[in-house]
Design a protein around this motif. Structure first.
Motif, PDB file in Angstrom:
ATOM      1  N   PHE A 159       0.830  -1.211   0.000  1.00 42.93           N
ATOM      2  CA  PHE A 159       0.000   0.000   0.000  1.00 42.93           C
ATOM      3  C   PHE A 159       0.861   1.257   0.000  1.00 42.93           C
ATOM      4  N   LEU A 160       2.029   1.190   0.650  1.00 40.38           N
ATOM      5  CA  LEU A 160       2.923   2.348   0.740  1.00 40.38           C
ATOM      6  C   LEU A 160       3.941   2.395  -0.395  1.00 40.38           C
ATOM      7  N   ASP A 161       3.947   1.364  -1.252  1.00 37.61           N
ATOM      8  CA  ASP A 161       4.957   1.230  -2.298  1.00 37.61           C
ATOM      9  C   ASP A 161       6.356   1.285  -1.684  1.00 37.61           C
ATOM     10  N   ALA A 162       6.534   0.500  -0.627  1.00 34.50           N
ATOM     11  CA  ALA A 162       7.781   0.502   0.142  1.00 34.50           C
ATOM     12  C   ALA A 162       8.448  -0.870   0.076  1.00 34.50           C
ATOM     13  N   ASP A 163       9.739  -0.890   0.328  1.00 29.24           N
ATOM     14  CA  ASP A 163      10.454  -2.160   0.456  1.00 29.24           C
ATOM     15  C   ASP A 163      10.024  -2.816   1.760  1.00 29.24           C
ATOM     16  N   PHE A 164      10.158  -4.137   1.819  1.00 25.02           N
ATOM     17  CA  PHE A 164       9.680  -4.903   2.973  1.00 25.02           C
ATOM     18  C   PHE A 164      10.718  -5.949   3.357  1.00 25.02           C
ATOM     19  N   SER A 165      11.105  -5.958   4.620  1.00 18.66           N
ATOM     20  CA  SER A 165      11.950  -7.011   5.194  1.00 18.66           C
ATOM     21  C   SER A 165      11.299  -7.431   6.499  1.00 18.66           C
ATOM     22  N   ALA A 166      11.444  -8.693   6.858  1.00 22.93           N
ATOM     23  CA  ALA A 166      10.812  -9.168   8.086  1.00 22.93           C
ATOM     24  C   ALA A 166      11.756 -10.038   8.898  1.00 22.93           C
ATOM     25  N   CYS A 167      11.674  -9.879  10.193  1.00 27.51           N
ATOM     26  CA  CYS A 167      12.270 -10.792  11.156  1.00 27.51           C
ATOM     27  C   CYS A 167      11.081 -11.364  11.905  1.00 27.51           C
ATOM     28  N   ALA A 168      10.742 -12.599  11.651  1.00 30.49           N
ATOM     29  CA  ALA A 168       9.523 -13.155  12.228  1.00 30.49           C
ATOM     30  C   ALA A 168       9.738 -14.613  12.632  1.00 30.49           C
ATOM     31  N   GLN A 169       9.083 -14.987  13.711  1.00 31.16           N
ATOM     32  CA  GLN A 169       9.111 -16.370  14.161  1.00 31.16           C
ATOM     33  C   GLN A 169       7.811 -16.641  14.903  1.00 31.16           C
ATOM     34  N   SER A 170       7.038 -17.561  14.403  1.00 31.34           N
ATOM     35  CA  SER A 170       5.773 -17.914  15.019  1.00 31.34           C
ATOM     36  C   SER A 170       5.982 -18.337  16.469  1.00 31.34           C
ATOM     37  N   GLY A 171       5.131 -17.811  17.347  1.00 31.07           N
ATOM     38  CA  GLY A 171       5.142 -18.215  18.745  1.00 31.07           C
ATOM     39  C   GLY A 171       6.100 -17.443  19.633  1.00 31.07           C
ATOM     40  N   TYR A 172       6.963 -16.598  19.076  1.00 33.93           N
ATOM     41  CA  TYR A 172       7.942 -15.860  19.881  1.00 33.93           C
ATOM     42  C   TYR A 172       7.276 -14.675  20.577  1.00 33.93           C
ATOM     43  N   GLY A 173       7.911 -14.196  21.633  1.00 32.10           N
ATOM     44  CA  GLY A 173       7.399 -13.064  22.381  1.00 32.10           C
ATOM     45  C   GLY A 173       8.511 -12.124  22.789  1.00 32.10           C
ATOM     46  N   LEU A 174       8.149 -11.138  23.573  1.00 37.17           N
ATOM     47  CA  LEU A 174       9.127 -10.193  24.108  1.00 37.17           C
ATOM     48  C   LEU A 174       9.807 -10.788  25.332  1.00 37.17           C
ATOM     49  N   CYS A 175       9.020 -11.353  26.233  1.00 31.37           N
ATOM     50  CA  CYS A 175       9.538 -11.958  27.469  1.00 31.37           C
ATOM     51  C   CYS A 175       9.433 -13.483  27.466  1.00 31.37           C
TER      52      CYS A 175
END
Length: 186
Positions: free
Chosen positions: A26-42
């Motif tokens: 939608f923003l016509d922007a580049d996209f990179s992701a750091c993602a892992q299912s089930g992970y949290g902050l703590c």
């Protein structure tokens, strides 16, 4: 979550059909992701403190932990963090101090690599998990008063997919909502 409940997790996931990827479109922007299912902050979804974003945020490849992310490339205008749902749904009690310490560490790490970027922190997608339990988590992040941080307590999103995850159409709508928030920041 592509909405195919008969498929095992991993077989029905596609990073290019998430709210983040749609937002970039939608923003016509580049996209990179750091993602892992089930992970949290703590804590991760199972309540373990080993499955946290802090342990992977700087990796170039999730499948190869020795591969570091190349921070020398183009700096992003915006970094979006969506974390908190697994923390509040894992069955552990998390203190405000614990949330704030981990959040500050993560934010400081990001800021050290990208000093000029805007940071958007989403405390989960609405409908995914317990919204009432997320409120104290969001409040703890808000009380940090972290410079350049925009807090989105609940990004509007459905939960029609497996285990309360959004379908592709719901990701698309959430991506559009996030794009509007980011446009207002830039």
């Amino acid at each position: 979550n592509l909405g195919r409940p008969s498929e095992p997790f991993g077989m029905d996931e596609n990073a290019y059909k998430t709210y983040a990827a749609y937002c970039a479109q939608f923003l016509d922007a580049d996209f990179s992701a750091c993602a892992q299912s089930g992970y949290g902050l703590c804590y991760d979804y199972s309540g373990s403190s080993s499955g946290i974003l802090e342990s992977i945020w700087n990796q170039g490849l999730r499948s190869n932990t020795s591969t570091a992310w190349d921070f020398a490339g183009d700096a992003p205008d915006v970094v979006v963090i969506n974390i908190g749902t697994n923390d509040v749904n894992c069955g552990k009690t998390i203190t405000k101090a614990e949330i704030q310490q981990r959040a500050t560490t993560l934010l400081d790490n990001i800021r050290s690599k990208y000093p000029d970027c805007k940071i958007v922190w989403i405390c989960g997608l609405s409908g995914s998990g317990n919204n009432d339990a997320r409120a104290p988590f969001a409040q703890a992040i808000q009380e940090l008063n972290y410079s350049g941080l925009t807090l989105v307590e609940n990004l509007p999103c459905g939960k029609s997919g497996r285990d309360g995850h959004p379908l592709v159409s719901e990701h698309r709508a959430a991506g559009e909502a996030l794009a509007e928030i980011i446009q207002d920041l830039l």
